[in-house]
Design a protein around this motif. Structure first.
Motif, PDB file in Angstrom:
ATOM      1  N   ARG A  14       0.916  -1.224   0.040  1.00 33.32           N
ATOM      2  CA  ARG A  14       0.049   0.024  -0.078  1.00 33.32           C
ATOM      3  C   ARG A  14       0.781   1.357   0.054  1.00 33.32           C
ATOM      4  O   ARG A  14       0.467   2.243  -0.653  1.00 33.32           O
ATOM      5  CB  ARG A  14      -0.954   0.241   1.344  1.00 33.32           C
ATOM      6  CG  ARG A  14      -1.870   1.171   1.270  1.00 33.32           C
ATOM      7  CD  ARG A  14      -2.904   1.021   2.421  1.00 33.32           C
ATOM      8  NE  ARG A  14      -1.925   1.000   3.859  1.00 33.32           N
ATOM      9  CZ  ARG A  14      -1.993   0.089   4.320  1.00 33.32           C
ATOM     10  NH1 ARG A  14      -2.433  -1.124   4.201  1.00 33.32           N
ATOM     11  NH2 ARG A  14      -1.395   0.258   5.623  1.00 33.32           N
ATOM     12  N   ARG A  17       2.513   1.658  -3.440  1.00 37.54           N
ATOM     13  CA  ARG A  17       1.636   2.165  -4.524  1.00 37.54           C
ATOM     14  C   ARG A  17       1.048   3.573  -4.502  1.00 37.54           C
ATOM     15  O   ARG A  17       1.231   4.346  -5.160  1.00 37.54           O
ATOM     16  CB  ARG A  17       0.156   1.292  -4.386  1.00 37.54           C
ATOM     17  CG  ARG A  17       0.290   0.099  -4.936  1.00 37.54           C
ATOM     18  CD  ARG A  17      -1.098  -0.598  -5.259  1.00 37.54           C
ATOM     19  NE  ARG A  17      -2.014  -0.704  -3.920  1.00 37.54           N
ATOM     20  CZ  ARG A  17      -2.022  -1.747  -3.261  1.00 37.54           C
ATOM     21  NH1 ARG A  17      -1.170  -2.924  -3.463  1.00 37.54           N
ATOM     22  NH2 ARG A  17      -2.657  -1.930  -2.139  1.00 37.54           N
ATOM     23  N   MET A  18       0.973   4.091  -3.012  1.00 37.25           N
ATOM     24  CA  MET A  18       0.801   5.464  -2.793  1.00 37.25           C
ATOM     25  C   MET A  18       1.862   6.247  -3.362  1.00 37.25           C
ATOM     26  O   MET A  18       1.653   7.298  -3.709  1.00 37.25           O
ATOM     27  CB  MET A  18       0.425   5.586  -1.388  1.00 37.25           C
ATOM     28  CG  MET A  18       0.106   7.000  -0.985  1.00 37.25           C
ATOM     29  SD  MET A  18      -0.079   7.364   0.818  1.00 37.25           S
ATOM     30  CE  MET A  18      -1.446   6.037   1.036  1.00 37.25           C
ATOM     31  N   MET A  20       3.999   5.610  -5.435  1.00 36.36           N
ATOM     32  CA  MET A  20       4.083   5.656  -7.113  1.00 36.36           C
ATOM     33  C   MET A  20       3.053   6.606  -7.534  1.00 36.36           C
ATOM     34  O   MET A  20       3.409   7.341  -8.625  1.00 36.36           O
ATOM     35  CB  MET A  20       4.030   4.350  -7.600  1.00 36.36           C
ATOM     36  CG  MET A  20       5.218   3.279  -7.305  1.00 36.36           C
ATOM     37  SD  MET A  20       5.467   1.661  -8.231  1.00 36.36           S
ATOM     38  CE  MET A  20       4.226   0.966  -7.736  1.00 36.36           C
ATOM     39  N   ASP A  21       1.897   6.580  -6.994  1.00 37.70           N
ATOM     40  CA  ASP A  21       0.720   7.188  -7.576  1.00 37.70           C
ATOM     41  C   ASP A  21       1.256   9.012  -7.208  1.00 37.70           C
ATOM     42  O   ASP A  21       0.928   9.766  -8.064  1.00 37.70           O
ATOM     43  CB  ASP A  21      -0.322   7.226  -6.630  1.00 37.70           C
ATOM     44  CG  ASP A  21      -1.159   5.802  -7.228  1.00 37.70           C
ATOM     45  OD1 ASP A  21      -0.625   5.363  -8.209  1.00 37.70           O
ATOM     46  OD2 ASP A  21      -1.941   5.336  -6.569  1.00 37.70           O
ATOM     47  N   GLU A  22       1.920   9.081  -6.053  1.00 41.53           N
ATOM     48  CA  GLU A  22       2.370  10.638  -5.753  1.00 41.53           C
ATOM     49  C   GLU A  22       3.289  10.927  -6.778  1.00 41.53           C
ATOM     50  O   GLU A  22       3.370  12.282  -7.043  1.00 41.53           O
ATOM     51  CB  GLU A  22       2.995  10.720  -4.236  1.00 41.53           C
ATOM     52  CG  GLU A  22       1.942  10.651  -3.372  1.00 41.53           C
ATOM     53  CD  GLU A  22       2.273  10.601  -1.813  1.00 41.53           C
ATOM     54  OE1 GLU A  22       1.625  10.807  -0.787  1.00 41.53           O
ATOM     55  OE2 GLU A  22       3.750  10.111  -1.726  1.00 41.53           O
ATOM     56  N   THR A  23       4.208  10.217  -7.318  1.00 42.84           N
ATOM     57  CA  THR A  23       5.260  10.662  -8.291  1.00 42.84           C
ATOM     58  C   THR A  23       4.579  11.406  -9.672  1.00 42.84           C
ATOM     59  O   THR A  23       5.221  11.880 -10.390  1.00 42.84           O
ATOM     60  CB  THR A  23       6.066   9.515  -8.526  1.00 42.84           C
ATOM     61  OG1 THR A  23       5.467   8.611  -9.456  1.00 42.84           O
ATOM     62  CG2 THR A  23       6.719   8.950  -7.274  1.00 42.84           C
ATOM     63  N   SER A  25       1.522  12.595  -9.348  1.00 40.59           N
ATOM     64  CA  SER A  25       0.328  13.695  -8.962  1.00 40.59           C
ATOM     65  C   SER A  25       0.427  15.066  -9.792  1.00 40.59           C
ATOM     66  O   SER A  25       1.438  15.356 -10.296  1.00 40.59           O
ATOM     67  CB  SER A  25       0.654  13.958  -7.445  1.00 40.59           C
ATOM     68  OG  SER A  25      -0.293  15.043  -7.131  1.00 40.59           O
ATOM     69  N   ARG A  31       4.950  15.054  -5.933  1.00 41.97           N
ATOM     70  CA  ARG A  31       5.919  14.154  -6.692  1.00 41.97           C
ATOM     71  C   ARG A  31       7.083  13.952  -5.845  1.00 41.97           C
ATOM     72  O   ARG A  31       7.519  12.764  -5.860  1.00 41.97           O
ATOM     73  CB  ARG A  31       6.117  14.921  -8.030  1.00 41.97           C
ATOM     74  CG  ARG A  31       4.860  14.920  -8.862  1.00 41.97           C
ATOM     75  CD  ARG A  31       5.162  15.294 -10.259  1.00 41.97           C
ATOM     76  NE  ARG A  31       3.990  15.451 -11.137  1.00 41.97           N
ATOM     77  CZ  ARG A  31       3.834  15.732 -12.572  1.00 41.97           C
ATOM     78  NH1 ARG A  31       4.992  15.367 -13.159  1.00 41.97           N
ATOM     79  NH2 ARG A  31       2.779  15.744 -12.918  1.00 41.97           N
ATOM     80  N   GLY A  34       6.490  11.628  -2.906  1.00 38.35           N
ATOM     81  CA  GLY A  34       6.571   9.967  -3.438  1.00 38.35           C
ATOM     82  C   GLY A  34       8.119   9.646  -3.962  1.00 38.35           C
ATOM     83  O   GLY A  34       8.346   8.604  -3.526  1.00 38.35           O
TER      84      GLY A  34
END
Length: 214
Positions: A14, A17-18, A20-23, A25, A31, A34
């Motif tokens: 989790r 994934r969070m 990677m999603d932030e990178t 954003s 970013r 992340g």
């Protein structure tokens, strides 16, 4: 008991994934956050991050292109961490990205002109910086992994863009100091290049890099 074993892994996945999603954003500071999380996960040898290393590297490389210095510096830091943890995979990958497009390479001692820094040259400069940080992080373990780095730097110092050339010269100096006697296979070429730059190149950055190399 099985649930107790699964929860830490699920929590790690989790967090990954969070991050990677932030990178990617839309909010630029996220970013950088992340990318820093990815760096910390890699240095911790997190199983989830190492299991998704190809994707992690791709996200870091993507953010090298960002204009904000704190974002691409965070990407540089994460790539250097990846190189420390998985040098056999990461160093050849970074080295390959340092290669210029046709027409962007010159003789090593050629005089520098006022060549504009385009997007591809800016990317090569950042890759050279990532290699430099990786060399520092690897320290005494560098000799076992250095061959792709040396080949890439010896090409990079011929780059038509003075900033890329100077950065590669500085990284070459760091690598040479770290390698010590292990520099032997490349020592003649390194010395000839440094002498050539000092004798014929007019760019101040490149000349400083060559002087540092000697």
């Amino acid at each position: 008991a099985s649930e107790g074993v699964r929860r830490p892994l699920e929590g790690a996945e989790r967090d990954l994934r969070m991050a990677m999603d932030e990178t990617i954003s839309a909010e630029v500071p996220m970013r950088a956050k992340g990318l820093d999380t990815l760096r910390r996960l890699l240095l911790a040898r997190d199983a989830a991050a190492l299991g998704s290393l190809e994707r992690v590297l791709g996200l870091c490389e993507l953010q090298l292109r960002h204009d904000e210095s704190y974002v691409y510096q965070a990407a540089l830091n994460a790539l250097a961490a990846a190189a420390e943890v998985k040098p056999d995979l990461v160093l050849p990958r970074l080295a390959a990205q340092l290669r210029a497009k046709p027409g962007s390479v010159r003789a090593p001692a050629a005089a520098a002109g006022a060549t504009a820094m385009d997007e591809d040259a800016a990317r090569r400069l950042k890759v050279a910086q990532a290699l430099s940080q990786s060399v520092l992080r690897l320290g005494d373990t560098l000799p076992a992994h250095v061959e792709p780095v040396m080949h890439a730097l010896l090409v990079g110092i011929r780059d038509v863009h003075p900033a890329v050339c100077a950065s590669c010269l500085a990284c070459l100096a760091q690598a040479s100091a770290t390698l010590k006697l292990a520099i032997h296979p490349w020592s003649t070429e390194v010395l000839l290049i440094a002498e050539g730059v000092l004798a014929l190149c007019t760019d101040a950055q490149a000349r400083r890099g060559a002087a540092y190399l000697l």
